[in-house]
Structure formats: C-alpha cells, structure tokens
Design a protein around this motif. Sequence first.
Motif, mmCIF file in Angstrom:
data_model
loop_
_atom_site.group_PDB
_atom_site.id
_atom_site.type_symbol
_atom_site.label_atom_id
_atom_site.label_comp_id
_atom_site.label_asym_id
_atom_site.label_seq_id
_atom_site.Cartn_x
_atom_site.Cartn_y
_atom_site.Cartn_z
ATOM 1 N N VAL A 239 0.848 -1.183 0.000
ATOM 2 C CA VAL A 239 0.000 0.000 0.000
ATOM 3 C C VAL A 239 0.888 1.238 0.000
ATOM 4 C CG1 VAL A 239 -1.796 1.235 1.274
ATOM 5 C CG2 VAL A 239 -1.731 -1.264 1.348
ATOM 6 N N SER A 240 0.595 2.179 -0.874
ATOM 7 C CA SER A 240 1.368 3.419 -0.884
ATOM 8 C C SER A 240 1.020 4.272 0.332
ATOM 9 C CB SER A 240 1.065 4.213 -2.150
ATOM 10 O OG SER A 240 1.559 5.533 -2.014
ATOM 11 N N GLU A 241 2.023 4.933 0.897
ATOM 12 C CA GLU A 241 1.785 5.859 2.015
ATOM 13 C C GLU A 241 0.864 6.998 1.577
ATOM 14 O OE1 GLU A 241 5.564 7.649 3.099
ATOM 15 O OE2 GLU A 241 5.673 8.773 1.237
ATOM 16 N N GLY A 242 0.751 7.181 0.256
ATOM 17 C CA GLY A 242 -0.020 8.308 -0.272
ATOM 18 C C GLY A 242 -1.446 7.966 -0.678
ATOM 19 N N ILE A 243 -1.955 6.788 -0.271
ATOM 20 C CA ILE A 243 -3.340 6.450 -0.653
ATOM 21 C C ILE A 243 -4.309 7.516 -0.120
ATOM 22 C CG2 ILE A 243 -3.176 3.942 -1.012
ATOM 23 C CD1 ILE A 243 -4.147 3.683 1.974
ATOM 24 N N ARG A 244 -5.339 7.788 -0.935
ATOM 25 C CA ARG A 244 -6.301 8.857 -0.626
ATOM 26 C C ARG A 244 -7.724 8.337 -0.705
ATOM 27 N NH1 ARG A 244 -2.856 13.509 -2.696
ATOM 28 N NH2 ARG A 244 -0.915 12.401 -2.436
ATOM 29 N N ASP A 245 -8.626 9.060 -0.105
ATOM 30 C CA ASP A 245 -10.042 8.713 -0.237
ATOM 31 C C ASP A 245 -10.604 9.366 -1.510
ATOM 32 O OD1 ASP A 245 -10.522 11.374 0.365
ATOM 33 O OD2 ASP A 245 -11.052 10.977 2.458
ATOM 34 N N ALA A 246 -11.912 9.223 -1.713
ATOM 35 C CA ALA A 246 -12.516 9.723 -2.952
ATOM 36 C C ALA A 246 -12.406 11.248 -3.067
ATOM 37 C CB ALA A 246 -13.975 9.291 -3.032
ATOM 38 N N ASP A 247 -12.192 11.921 -1.915
ATOM 39 C CA ASP A 247 -12.018 13.379 -1.929
ATOM 40 C C ASP A 247 -10.550 13.794 -1.969
ATOM 41 O OD1 ASP A 247 -14.776 13.778 -1.787
ATOM 42 O OD2 ASP A 247 -14.735 13.526 0.403
ATOM 43 N N GLU A 248 -9.667 12.854 -2.320
ATOM 44 C CA GLU A 248 -8.230 13.151 -2.450
ATOM 45 C C GLU A 248 -7.556 13.424 -1.107
ATOM 46 O OE1 GLU A 248 -5.864 13.818 -5.315
ATOM 47 O OE2 GLU A 248 -7.202 12.319 -6.175
ATOM 48 N N LYS A 249 -8.230 13.091 -0.026
ATOM 49 C CA LYS A 249 -7.623 13.318 1.288
ATOM 50 C C LYS A 249 -6.767 12.101 1.643
ATOM 51 C CE LYS A 249 -8.787 15.223 5.762
ATOM 52 N NZ LYS A 249 -7.674 16.160 5.739
ATOM 53 N N LEU A 250 -5.563 12.365 2.157
ATOM 54 C CA LEU A 250 -4.639 11.277 2.483
ATOM 55 C C LEU A 250 -5.178 10.407 3.614
ATOM 56 C CD1 LEU A 250 -1.332 13.339 2.451
ATOM 57 C CD2 LEU A 250 -1.808 11.374 0.958
ATOM 58 N N TRP A 251 -5.176 9.099 3.421
ATOM 59 C CA TRP A 251 -5.622 8.196 4.483
ATOM 60 C C TRP A 251 -4.690 8.233 5.690
ATOM 61 C CZ3 TRP A 251 -9.984 6.391 5.910
ATOM 62 C CH2 TRP A 251 -10.999 6.211 4.977
ATOM 63 N N ALA A 252 -3.393 8.438 5.446
ATOM 64 C CA ALA A 252 -2.451 8.514 6.566
ATOM 65 C C ALA A 252 -2.813 9.687 7.471
ATOM 66 C CB ALA A 252 -1.021 8.671 6.056
ATOM 67 N N GLU A 253 -3.213 10.800 6.857
ATOM 68 C CA GLU A 253 -3.602 11.988 7.615
ATOM 69 C C GLU A 253 -4.905 11.699 8.373
ATOM 70 O OE1 GLU A 253 -3.564 15.487 5.211
ATOM 71 O OE2 GLU A 253 -4.235 16.785 6.860
ATOM 72 N N THR A 254 -5.857 11.109 7.667
ATOM 73 C CA THR A 254 -7.138 10.771 8.299
ATOM 74 C C THR A 254 -6.921 9.810 9.470
ATOM 75 O OG1 THR A 254 -8.200 11.025 6.158
ATOM 76 C CG2 THR A 254 -9.432 9.814 7.841
#
Lengths: 413, 413
Positions: A239-254
Amino acid sequence: MAVKLSGNACVGQSGGPTAVINQSLVGVIEAARRHKKQIKSLLGAVHGTKGIMAEEFIDLFCIPQTRLEKIAVTPAAALGSVRHKPKDDECAAMLAVFKKRDVRFFFYIGGDDSARAAQTIACMAAKSHYDLCIIHVPKTIDNNLMESDHTPGFGSAARYVANAVRGDELDNRSLPGVKVNVIMGRDAGWLTAASMLARRKDGDGPHLIYLPEMPFLPEKFLEDVKGVYARHKRCLACVSEGIRDADEKLWAETAGKRLYDGLKDDSKNLLGKPRKDVFGHYQLSGTGVLADFLTGLISNNTDISRVRGDTYGYPQRSFPGFASKVDAREARQVGRHAVKCAAKALGGSVAIRRRPGRAYKSYLALVALELVAGKNRKVPKEHICPGASDICPSFRDYALPLVTDLPETDTLD
Amino acid sequence: MAVKLSGNACVGQSGGPTAVINQSLVGVIEAARRHKKQIKSLLGAVHGTKGIMAEEFIDLFCIPQTRLEKIAVTPAAALGSVRHKPKDDECAAMLAVFKKRDVRFFFYIGGDDSARAAQTIACMAAKSHYDLCIIHVPKTIDNNLMESDHTPGFGSAARYVANAVRGDELDNRSLPGVKVNVIMGRDAGWLTAASMLARRKDGDGPHLIYLPEMPFLPEKFLEDVKGVYARHKRCLACVSEGIRDADEKLWAETAGKRLYDGLKDDSKNLLGKPRKDVFGHYQLSGTGVLADFLTGLISNNTDISRVRGDTYGYPQRSFPGFASKVDAREARQVGRHAVKCAAKALGGSVAIRRRPGRAYKSYLALVALELVAGKNRKVPKEHICPGASDICPSFRDYALPLVTDLPETDTLD
C-alpha cells in the motif's frame, strides 16, 4: 542566453536522499573539471539553499577522484540536503551571494520542489539582468517528475522495494497470515507499483497493490484481503503511504487525526500531534500509523489471527550497497549532462527519455524548468488493473530495466 | 544410545525465518545423502510440527543439487515454518507418525522454543523405548541460544541492521533531526547492539543504543536525546523492540495498551486490540506502536521539529541477497554436523563455538537439549556502556567477523 558564460559554479542537493544522488554530484564535479576554461571553481553548497545563504561552501575541485568514487556509491546527500521553500527575500539573498562570488552556473539536484526553487532564482536573476545559468538535476525515488521516462533514484529504491517484498513474500509463505507493507511515495505510486517485481510465478505475492492514483476504499480493501485469504490462506498487500479517499484526502492523515482525536484528553500525550512540514505536506514517513490503521481494520473485522504491518521507512532510499546499476550509471550521466548544457549556456531541467524498442536504451534531454517545477507525474491508468487493487504486467516491462537484476531465490513447491 | 540407528529421517523448520535457515536445511539434505546406508529417506515436514501431524512431507532426496543451491540462498523456511507449542497429545501423535514411518532421525531447525518441542518429543520417545535420535539445529536472528557463541541467522540479520543504520546515519546527516529505529529482538539485544557497526568515525550515529538487558527509563531517554541533539544538532537512536521497564514489563506492550486504553470507546476500533501469540508473547513485530510512542515522547517534550521513527520489520530477517558469507557458511555446516552426530546416534543441540585468538575461527559442538530449550542468552553486561545507552567497542570485535564486509561509504566532512 546565446553567449558562453564563464565564472564560478555552485552545486547543491535538496529534498529526500536517494541511493544515487551522489552519483549526480560526482557527475557534476567530473564534468565541471573538464570545463575549467569556463568554470573556474565549483562551490558545494552545504545543505542546499541554506548553505548558499550562509555562504557555507566546500571547494569541490580539490577532492581526489578515488575519494569521489567512494562518495558516488554512498547514499544520501554528501553535501547535506535541505527541505526548505525559499521565500522571495531568500532567493534575493542567494542571488546576491552568487553575484558577490561571480557564480555563473548553478546546479541544483532535487525533485519538483527543488525545480521550483531553481525557477524562482532563475526568474530573479533574469529580472536583474545577471547572467546565471541554472540547471535542475533530477533526483527522486518517487519517480514523479514530468517530462521524464523515470528519475535517478527511482531504480535503486524500486530495487530495494522489489527485493524486500520478495523477502516478505517468502516470509509470508513460510508463516502464513496477512502482511501489509506501506511503501513510500506521497503523490505517485511508482515505488509501490514496483513491488509487483517481487512476483516469480502465479500465486506469488504481493497479491494486492494500492496506489495514490486511485481512491482507496477501506471496505473494498477488506473484501479484497478476505478474498485473497480465502484463496491462498495468506495475503501480502502493498500500500502506498499516499493512498487517498474519494475526496483526495490522504488516508495517513485521516488515520493519524482520527487516532489523535479518538484519544481521551489525558492520553493525548501518548502520540505526537499530527503535523505538516514546510511544504504543507502532512508527515507520512517516519510513523507507523497507516500500517497500524490498516492492520487494525483487518484484525477488527475478520477472524484472521496473524495480521502484521510494516512501514518500509528510510532504508528504501538510503540502504547502502544495493543501488541499481542502471540507476547509478544514469544518475552520473545526468550530472555530467547538466554541466555540458551549462557550458553552452543552456538552462533548464535534465530529463531521462527512453528509446523505443525491446532492448532498454535511454538518452538525455533538457526541458524548461516550468514544465517540471512543482508538478507531479502520476502512474498512467493503463498500468493499473481494473478494480484498482493490482498492477498490470505492462509495468514489469517499464520498471525491470531500471531495477536491473534482483537476487535469485527459489521455493520448494 | 550406543548402537548406530538406521531408518528414515525427518527434517522440519520452525519459528521466525532467517536469511540462512535454508542453508541449514540444505546442509542436512547433503549430509543425509552421504549417509544413505543409515538414512534411507529424508522427509521434509511441511510447516514443521504441523506437517508431521498431518503427514505432509516432501521427499528431499529427489531434489537436484543445482536447485538446492538456489534454495540455500533463499531466505525464509523453504519447507514452511510454524509457531506452535505442541501439547503432550500432539507430541504423542507425532511420535506415532514417526513410528509408523520408521523415522529414526529427526532434525528440527529453530530457536529455543523449537529446542523445547524437540526435547518433549525426545522424552516421549525415550519413555516408550522407541530409538529416535533428535537433533536441534540452531537458528535465530535473536542470537539468544545458550551454549553458543552465536547462532546461524544472526550474522545476516546483523549485517542488514548495520547497513540499514549506516544508511540512516547518512540520511540523518543529510537531513538533520531525531531518528529512532526500533530493531528486532524480544528477549536479548544482540541485533540492536549490532547497529553500532554502522559507525565509521567519532560523532557517527547511532548515538544512542538501548537493549532489553537494561531497564529503559523514558525520562532518561529524553535527557539522552536532548544531550546528543545539543551536541550534534541531530540524533540517531536504535532501540530494541524488547526494551522493558524496571519491572521487566515490555515497553511495547505498555505503549500498545496505554494507547488502546486511552481511546474513547467509540474509537477503540481504530486499533487492533493488543494481543499475544501462542507462546504467550506479546506481539512486537509488525506494528509501529513502540516507535510512534518514542517519537511522540520526544515531539511532546522538546522543541525539536524533525522527529522520525522507523520500525525495521521483516526485511531484517528475510531480505534476499544480503546474507553474511560467514553466517551462510556456518548455517550450512551446522546442518551437516547435525547429520554427522545423528549418524553416530548422538542427540542434542548443535552449538557454534569460537576459538580464542585474533583471527576469527569457529567450531561446532553438540550440547544437551535441556541446556538450550526455552532458555535465553542475554548480551553480557561488559558490552553495555555505563549509563545503559550505548554499546562498548568490545562488541565490534565480537560481531564484525560474523557480519563480514559491509558496503563501503564515504562522507565529505
């Protein structure tokens, strides 16, 4: 600029280290020495723009070639690097230093942020009618520079990742369970995609691969993992550290924020507060929070008993003695090419291009800084399988020549 | 046992993988082939004790030597491994399988838990007057087996760690800040201590090293980090996953539980519930919680802006193509030696010993299973510096011959 310039030169390194960034530095030094008529001296800026402003320089012409060869194979920036977005007054200060020291050539080795800094200084020099030739020398394990087929640093990081994931695949066969590996790459999934090179035959992991290029849906991830586990009694996911949700928000941040916000007030001190760097980038590397979030998701929603997560971390970019030969060679050539262009008073960003045909061959081009500065080149959709949880075999043809040979392994089944 | 045995043989692999565990397997196969008068066939148990009970075996005499050489350099257990503590009825079931298949030799490649399983089966066989020669073939990256100078698997894992930390040191010079690396080793700090091999000259990191052998005090750690940072403007710390408090409680467990307990009820699902494995061991690997706890401690109590943590994870034990040459050779010899001992009807655990003298030389011994089974060999206090935050230079003399050569690097300062 039509006339040839002559004066002093300056070289700096910027951004995250790579295994071959010093190859480019040594390429610049070697080539500059061959242009002594134009290039009187070569100043190595200590910690990039910071060193220029503080006038902290190393005389790079005095270093013997034998030592340079050792520096070349050493990962991480030998001059010291910097993560700093220079403001206008700082760019003006650097330009003043260049003028004072008659610096007419500036080589800046870095990624898209460094290209932007180079562009700002170039504009400022042009405005003040100071002849300064600026060349951005590409470097990034993220492989995300526009106008390039690939970037120096990527091949070696991809070689580390492919080999580490190969080891993880063998480990996972040996002790079956679910293993999730989080791989570097904030804005583009090139390095994570390279994990597919770990496969040798059908059924080999990684079984699932997720890039920032496609929205990451936790529910779908869970179904994907369950599906693979039902089929193989094990599952290896990258999994990339940069995966995002549908709104382009980073999952790592979330994940980081949810965890921090989910803590009772008297327990907030158990975690460092989620934070951003100077570029406004949320910190992705150097924390295990995304892997722990993903393994928690699996543990809490399945009855799979063995679930492990690794965040591959800094060895991806700085593990010594494991560089790709092609990457090392090209990184050196890119540094030399920058000097050749500068000697002709041509400024811009060096780009590696690939010749068509079965056998891998590359050549170098010089492109305008603004085509690269602050831009991001994503993995093209045609390399991503329908369902967005795997990479197509076409990616192997793209990436394997850059990674070159991988250690041989074999299994008993 | 005085008389020579003859019949079939069985070999299994157990516990966490290493880079050279298959060298030992191949050593057993090669040597068994040379004793065909006594050893009629060699059954490879698939996933250790689990495979014996399920009678899942691979005929290992039929594999050609060229293939064996590839298997030998492949990390992780080629036969499949297992983490299982066999109960008495399971040991009885295994013994029944051995009797049914006329298995007279059992080679079990593993750590102290595997030695204990071997011991239980040996006792049971003796009680039922069944002549069965059991040899425990040592394997563990943790290097914690009693009666040994070192164990197969340690040298290669230490080589990976020393090299990764060397890369991290270069990375940390390049982009200064605090970096904390969590390194494997539940009960002993051998592998974490090996991080000291990354140093080339004064001032090089790792600046701080913490082992499970000494109580870890967070307040002191914080003072240590601040002190190093004040001196060097950066700090690289290596911490064992097995660090404990003054009451011998694992900090990883404390950190994981505190974090989990600190979550509000509706946020508990953000983390997997902290859990233990079949041996009652709290899960240390495959989670970033300890590194995140330590970096949080620094972030929350200092004004240092760049604080990163990596948990080195599985590549330590399964990164292909990076084994120590000495480790690979000794792992093979240990497998061969086990067969030689078995052919003489001598049971026990193979141990590597070191000859006195400046040049590194080792020899093999056979010791009683009970001296190794379930026991833990710690790093002797004389290798740990006063203050318990560093390793003495004496450790280099101990560990470097096992790690052999490391990739050359150089710096500009």
